[in-house]
Design a protein around this motif. Sequence first.
Motif, short mmCIF file in Angstrom:
data_model
loop_
_atom_site.label_atom_id
_atom_site.label_comp_id
_atom_site.label_asym_id
_atom_site.label_seq_id
_atom_site.Cartn_x
_atom_site.Cartn_y
_atom_site.Cartn_z
N VAL A 25 0.75 -1.12 -0.09
CA VAL A 25 0.22 -0.40 -0.02
C VAL A 25 1.15 1.23 0.23
O VAL A 25 0.64 2.23 -0.64
CB VAL A 25 -0.41 0.07 1.02
CG1 VAL A 25 -1.64 1.50 1.57
CG2 VAL A 25 -2.12 -1.15 1.55
N LEU A 28 1.74 1.74 -3.67
CA LEU A 28 1.34 2.20 -4.23
C LEU A 28 1.11 3.63 -4.33
O LEU A 28 0.35 5.07 -4.75
CB LEU A 28 0.16 1.65 -4.29
CG LEU A 28 0.11 -0.19 -5.09
CD1 LEU A 28 -1.30 -0.68 -4.10
CD2 LEU A 28 0.13 0.11 -6.21
N GLN A 29 0.77 4.12 -2.61
CA GLN A 29 0.40 5.18 -2.91
C GLN A 29 1.47 6.39 -3.10
O GLN A 29 0.89 7.26 -3.27
CB GLN A 29 -0.18 5.62 -1.19
CG GLN A 29 -1.49 5.01 -0.49
CD GLN A 29 -1.52 4.43 1.09
OE1 GLN A 29 -0.38 4.70 1.55
NE2 GLN A 29 -2.40 4.96 1.67
N ALA A 33 -1.90 6.26 -5.98
CA ALA A 33 -2.67 5.63 -6.03
C ALA A 33 -3.73 5.88 -4.66
O ALA A 33 -3.06 5.92 -3.79
CB ALA A 33 -2.71 4.36 -6.11
N ASP A 34 -4.99 5.68 -5.19
CA ASP A 34 -5.55 6.40 -3.62
C ASP A 34 -6.22 4.98 -2.99
O ASP A 34 -6.99 4.60 -4.05
CB ASP A 34 -6.84 7.53 -3.76
CG ASP A 34 -7.31 7.69 -3.16
OD1 ASP A 34 -7.31 7.26 -1.73
OD2 ASP A 34 -9.26 8.45 -3.21
N ILE A 35 -5.68 4.53 -2.05
CA ILE A 35 -6.13 3.27 -1.16
C ILE A 35 -6.84 2.87 -0.32
O ILE A 35 -6.58 4.46 0.47
CB ILE A 35 -5.00 2.36 -1.22
CG1 ILE A 35 -3.59 2.57 -2.37
CG2 ILE A 35 -5.52 0.52 -0.71
CD1 ILE A 35 -4.43 1.68 -3.74
N THR A 37 -7.36 1.79 2.93
CA THR A 37 -6.35 0.75 3.66
C THR A 37 -7.57 1.01 4.91
O THR A 37 -7.44 1.60 6.22
CB THR A 37 -5.07 2.21 4.04
OG1 THR A 37 -4.48 2.24 2.82
CG2 THR A 37 -4.16 0.83 4.89
N LEU A 335 -8.03 -4.81 -3.86
CA LEU A 335 -6.80 -4.06 -4.26
C LEU A 335 -6.61 -3.65 -6.00
O LEU A 335 -6.96 -2.87 -6.48
CB LEU A 335 -6.03 -4.36 -3.66
CG LEU A 335 -4.63 -3.76 -3.81
CD1 LEU A 335 -5.49 -2.20 -2.65
CD2 LEU A 335 -3.48 -4.16 -3.55
N ARG A 336 -6.59 -4.72 -6.60
CA ARG A 336 -6.59 -4.16 -8.10
C ARG A 336 -8.00 -3.48 -8.56
O ARG A 336 -8.20 -2.72 -8.93
CB ARG A 336 -6.52 -5.51 -8.68
CG ARG A 336 -6.47 -5.63 -10.58
CD ARG A 336 -5.89 -7.25 -10.90
NE ARG A 336 -7.65 -7.83 -11.16
CZ ARG A 336 -8.02 -7.50 -12.75
NH1 ARG A 336 -7.53 -6.30 -13.05
NH2 ARG A 336 -9.47 -7.92 -12.16
N TYR A 338 -10.94 -2.50 -6.74
CA TYR A 338 -11.70 -1.41 -5.65
C TYR A 338 -10.97 -0.67 -5.32
O TYR A 338 -11.04 0.31 -4.60
CB TYR A 338 -12.66 -2.29 -5.66
CG TYR A 338 -13.51 -3.13 -5.69
CD1 TYR A 338 -14.50 -1.79 -6.03
CD2 TYR A 338 -13.46 -4.41 -6.13
CE1 TYR A 338 -15.79 -1.92 -6.83
CE2 TYR A 338 -14.83 -4.49 -6.73
CZ TYR A 338 -16.11 -3.79 -7.02
OH TYR A 338 -17.41 -4.78 -7.41
N ARG A 339 -9.49 -0.67 -5.52
CA ARG A 339 -8.08 -0.29 -4.53
C ARG A 339 -8.93 0.04 -3.21
O ARG A 339 -8.47 1.26 -2.29
CB ARG A 339 -8.48 1.41 -5.23
CG ARG A 339 -7.29 1.85 -6.79
CD ARG A 339 -6.20 0.73 -6.94
NE ARG A 339 -5.32 1.05 -7.46
CZ ARG A 339 -4.23 0.92 -8.02
NH1 ARG A 339 -4.18 -0.67 -8.12
NH2 ARG A 339 -3.26 0.95 -8.64
N SER A 341 -7.86 -2.38 0.05
CA SER A 341 -6.65 -2.85 0.74
C SER A 341 -7.06 -3.48 1.87
O SER A 341 -7.53 -3.12 3.04
CB SER A 341 -5.19 -2.14 1.20
OG SER A 341 -4.45 -2.97 1.77
#
Length: 388
Positions: A25, A28-29, A33-35, A37, A335-336, A338-339, A341
């Motif tokens: 995460v 990615l951030q 990327a907007d995760i 979490t 995660l892939r 819908y983003r 985690s």
Amino acid sequence: MAPLRPSSLMDGISEAASIKQNNLVYELQADGADIITLSLGEAFFDIPAPAFEELTPAVHHYSHTRGVPLLRQKLAKYHEMTAGTPADPDREIMVTAGSKSGTFMTLAAILEPGDEVIIPEPLWVSYPDQVRLCRGVPVTLPWHATVDDIAARITPRTRAIIVNNPHNPTGRRLSDGELRTLHALVDAHGLLLIADEVYSEFVPDDEPFRSAAALDPDKRHTVICNSMSKNFGISGWRVGYVIAHESLIRQLAKLQQHLVTCAPTILCQYLAEHFEDILARTRPQIREVVRRRNRVAEAFAARGVTSMPGDSTFYLFPSLGSSRLDSTEFAAELLRRYRVSTVAGVSYGASCDRFLRVSVGAEPEERILRGVTAICDLIDETGTGGHG
């Protein structure tokens, strides 16, 4: 030059699944990327940045191996107030670099090669590998087993039982009857009960936490591992503590001397001097995050998604229901697509592959509920009647 080959011991050690997930995460951030979490094992609280200027220059140096004396005194008082049993700050408490090191050093101090440690599932991800690192053998029970089933797993090689209470990832608290059964087992078989109580503050409003220490005030067979990092909302500070019989604390002190010398002096001194103020500030926020956790459980239930029973901590362990994906596949797809985690349930034991760990401590409630919607939608889409 050829790379050094790790020992055979390391061949059997896995990465900590939740930490591995959160490292992904962070990466990615860092790429923008907007995760959402829901995988972090911590709660974010509003706490002022510490002002270290007020401390004396001594904080830049080593402290006693067992920890800053004033902090041990504060922890002894706190333990007596919350667990109802005394702890001698000079002989029965050691401050550690996080509670994780406390559980590991306890195992290292008691295990011979081949000794067994019983660990009920869902288990915290580090317990089995900590046992392996001490050349012991983790013996697990499936998530649907009860404390009464533990007796059947005890052998002449069994040395300890590890319990997490309140429980990560379900939020469940052990009942008084379950604690009494555990104490009777370890007493009858000469075992050690290692009680990981790092979420002891994370219980619903006005409900007391029942520590394993309450049933063994003399610490004959009980070790308590706890954490200021969790309960004070300062997980990155890595300050935990162990409460045990003085004979075991002496052994843990030897290990700590050879590993880290002492817990970080400057942080421990600051916590000692601000102990009550920080706890007074975090406790209302803890109560709110527990209420949020239980609102999120209701949101899952409203979509027909059940979770393992629990009402404490900031975790839930929802079922994947009819999804045809296993928990690793589900978490990766979530995660892939819908983003969002989360942590695959199989990380908490082989019997838990139909579950997912969800943490509600690090995101605003609106984003958490978006994550809940994504989880429920993916369950529907990948179910036997879905279109995914």
